[in-house]
Design a protein around this motif. Structure first.
Motif, PDB file in Angstrom:
ATOM      1  N   TYR B  91      18.922  40.686  13.968  1.00  0.00           N
ATOM      2  CA  TYR B  91      18.276  40.200  12.876  1.00  0.00           C
ATOM      3  C   TYR B  91      19.669  39.271  12.316  1.00  0.00           C
ATOM      4  O   TYR B  91      19.351  37.653  11.696  1.00  0.00           O
ATOM      5  CB  TYR B  91      17.928  40.909  11.965  1.00  0.00           C
ATOM      6  CG  TYR B  91      16.468  40.503  13.108  1.00  0.00           C
ATOM      7  CD1 TYR B  91      15.664  39.599  13.500  1.00  0.00           C
ATOM      8  CD2 TYR B  91      16.171  42.207  13.327  1.00  0.00           C
ATOM      9  CE1 TYR B  91      14.317  40.016  13.799  1.00  0.00           C
ATOM     10  CE2 TYR B  91      14.914  42.372  14.004  1.00  0.00           C
ATOM     11  CZ  TYR B  91      13.948  41.565  14.510  1.00  0.00           C
ATOM     12  OH  TYR B  91      12.929  41.096  15.467  1.00  0.00           O
ATOM     13  N   PRO B  92      20.642  40.360  11.132  1.00  0.00           N
ATOM     14  CA  PRO B  92      21.628  39.345  10.804  1.00  0.00           C
ATOM     15  C   PRO B  92      22.450  38.710  12.013  1.00  0.00           C
ATOM     16  O   PRO B  92      22.450  36.913  11.457  1.00  0.00           O
ATOM     17  CB  PRO B  92      22.640  40.248  10.276  1.00  0.00           C
ATOM     18  CG  PRO B  92      22.034  41.874  10.487  1.00  0.00           C
ATOM     19  CD  PRO B  92      20.827  41.688  11.701  1.00  0.00           C
ATOM     20  N   ALA B  94      21.042  36.968  13.995  1.00  0.00           N
ATOM     21  CA  ALA B  94      20.106  35.707  14.578  1.00  0.00           C
ATOM     22  C   ALA B  94      19.484  34.674  13.022  1.00  0.00           C
ATOM     23  O   ALA B  94      19.825  33.650  13.350  1.00  0.00           O
ATOM     24  CB  ALA B  94      18.367  36.141  14.436  1.00  0.00           C
ATOM     25  N   GLY B  95      20.219  35.624  11.797  1.00  0.00           N
ATOM     26  CA  GLY B  95      20.403  34.775  10.752  1.00  0.00           C
ATOM     27  C   GLY B  95      20.915  33.706  10.714  1.00  0.00           C
ATOM     28  O   GLY B  95      20.869  32.835  10.260  1.00  0.00           O
ATOM     29  N   VAL B  98      20.807  30.796  12.955  1.00  0.00           N
ATOM     30  CA  VAL B  98      20.061  29.653  12.173  1.00  0.00           C
ATOM     31  C   VAL B  98      20.668  29.193  11.387  1.00  0.00           C
ATOM     32  O   VAL B  98      20.739  27.547  10.614  1.00  0.00           O
ATOM     33  CB  VAL B  98      18.722  30.561  11.836  1.00  0.00           C
ATOM     34  CG1 VAL B  98      17.787  29.038  10.621  1.00  0.00           C
ATOM     35  CG2 VAL B  98      17.855  31.015  12.545  1.00  0.00           C
ATOM     36  N   TYR B 104      14.896  27.054  15.472  1.00  0.00           N
ATOM     37  CA  TYR B 104      14.064  28.514  15.635  1.00  0.00           C
ATOM     38  C   TYR B 104      13.302  28.812  17.344  1.00  0.00           C
ATOM     39  O   TYR B 104      13.050  29.958  17.132  1.00  0.00           O
ATOM     40  CB  TYR B 104      12.840  28.156  14.511  1.00  0.00           C
ATOM     41  CG  TYR B 104      13.145  28.178  13.246  1.00  0.00           C
ATOM     42  CD1 TYR B 104      13.601  29.680  12.691  1.00  0.00           C
ATOM     43  CD2 TYR B 104      13.372  27.386  12.128  1.00  0.00           C
ATOM     44  CE1 TYR B 104      13.815  30.571  11.529  1.00  0.00           C
ATOM     45  CE2 TYR B 104      13.694  27.583  11.278  1.00  0.00           C
ATOM     46  CZ  TYR B 104      14.323  28.725  10.972  1.00  0.00           C
ATOM     47  OH  TYR B 104      14.611  29.310   9.143  1.00  0.00           O
ATOM     48  N   ILE B 107      15.653  30.661  18.865  1.00  0.00           N
ATOM     49  CA  ILE B 107      15.907  32.169  18.097  1.00  0.00           C
ATOM     50  C   ILE B 107      15.217  32.811  18.664  1.00  0.00           C
ATOM     51  O   ILE B 107      15.056  33.994  18.359  1.00  0.00           O
ATOM     52  CB  ILE B 107      15.763  31.856  16.594  1.00  0.00           C
ATOM     53  CG1 ILE B 107      17.085  31.354  16.289  1.00  0.00           C
ATOM     54  CG2 ILE B 107      16.312  33.806  16.144  1.00  0.00           C
ATOM     55  CD1 ILE B 107      18.830  31.695  16.796  1.00  0.00           C
TER      56      ILE B 107
END
Lengths: 180, 159
Positions: B91-92, B94-95, B98, B104, B107
């Motif tokens: 998640y970090p 993916a953040g 972005v 998106y 992602i």
């Protein structure tokens, strides 16, 4: 015993080679090898050695305490929408990587859970765990998370239905590594 | 993670008080399954860590952010299917992707394949589901992930 070991021939080769690599890395002070062990490998090993023992303790307890009739009645064949909803509720509260869902799938199968519901479990287990969702919302925003969930759950219910239809008349059985 | 320990511990105590014999039987069953799985699990983890070590984040940004689109989707589904990244890292990551301009849709595809398609864990999954069903499940999940990714991309493009 020898036959048992033969089943793991590939796995044991990998383990022995990797153990050799670790040994050489530290003896020869090879930094690439040391980093690989200390960062990626250690991270996965930690995850595996913390989550999985708990999982298997819970699986063992579930196995001896929950009677087959209960599972069959609520999430067995013909359990309908309620069965799906129960599986999703069970799945979203769990933790662990995808491979942790397989032993649970086997246990559910043994207890009479329908194939469709097992695949619903595997799908939602990995895609919609509540502890991970809090993380996802934090890094990617609530819109992204909610939309992804709204799309993911129906898609994986559909996949579960397809898998069950396909396997229905095929005498299919979920196995376990300790069946022999 | 802590909550899992607490729940496991609490249930174990309750079970032990309720029926010692049954509890021991359950523990034995669980331990046996765990041990039989351990060699395969270890070798999968070893292979995954070697692969993950050699895929640097910069490479992900370069391919996922591809403006032409198709390459971005292809590489996201490929990397997502092959790798095994725990959520607290993915998640970090993916953040960050972005923020560096990755769409998106890409992602969503990356996250969904990461969770649902496990090429590296196929040997493990096949021990339970059998090879044929394992491949089918992974293929269907990949198709599902692509559908989800495309719808997400369209949604974020129009809003």
């Amino acid at each position: 015993m020898l036959r048992e070991l033969k089943k793991y021939r590939f796995d044991l080769t990998v383990i022995v080679l990797f153990a050799g690599l670790i040994g050489i890395s530290y003896l020869a002070e090879w930094t690439t090898g040391q980093q690989l062990v200390e960062t990626t490998f250690w991270r996965f090993l930690k995850e595996m050695l913390t989550i999985l023992p708990c999982m298997f303790i819970l699986i063992g307890l579930f196995d001896v305490w929950i009677p087959r009739e209960k599972i069959e009645k609520h999430v067995g064949r013909g359990s309908g929408i309620k069965g799906i909803a129960l599986m999703i509720l069970l799945a979203v509260t769990q933790v662990g990587p995808l491979y942790a869902a397989f032993p649970v799938a086997h246990l559910l199968w043994k207890k009479g859970c329908s194939l469709r519901n097992i695949f619903v479990y595997v799908g939602t287990f990995s895609a919609a765990k509540i502890p991970m969702l809090t993380f996802e919302i934090g890094f990617l925003g609530i819109t992204f998370s909610v939309l992804r969930l709204i799309l993911t759950i129906p898609v994986f219910i559909l996949i579960a239905i397809i898998m069950e239809r396909y396997l229905r008349n095929k005498k299919y059985a979920i196995r376990s590594p300790d069946d022999s | 993670m802590t909550i899992l320990f607490i729940i496991t511990g609490a249930l174990l105590v309750v079970s032990f008080i309720a029926n010692k014999q049954k509890t021991l039987e359950g523990l034995k069953k669980g331990a046996l399954q765990f041990l039989k799985l351990l060699p395969t699990l270890l070798s999968v983890i070893i292979l995954v860590s070697i692969a993950m070590y050699f895929i640097p984040e910069k490479m992900l940004i370069k391919y996922f952010g591809d403006q032409a689109g198709v390459l971005g989707y292809l590489s996201a589904s490929l990397v997502g299917s092959v790798s095994l990244i725990p959520g607290f890292i993915s998640y970090p990551l993916a953040g960050m992707l972005v923020e560096s301009g990755v769409g998106y849709g890409v992602i969503a595809l990356f996250i969904t394949t990461l969770k649902m398609v496990g090429i590296m864990t196929i040997p493990l999954e096949a021990k339970y589901f059998g090879m044929k069903v394992t491949l089918q499940r992974n293929a269907l999940s990949l198709i599902g992930a692509i559908v989800i990714g495309i719808i997400m991309a369209v949604f974020f493009a129009v809003t």
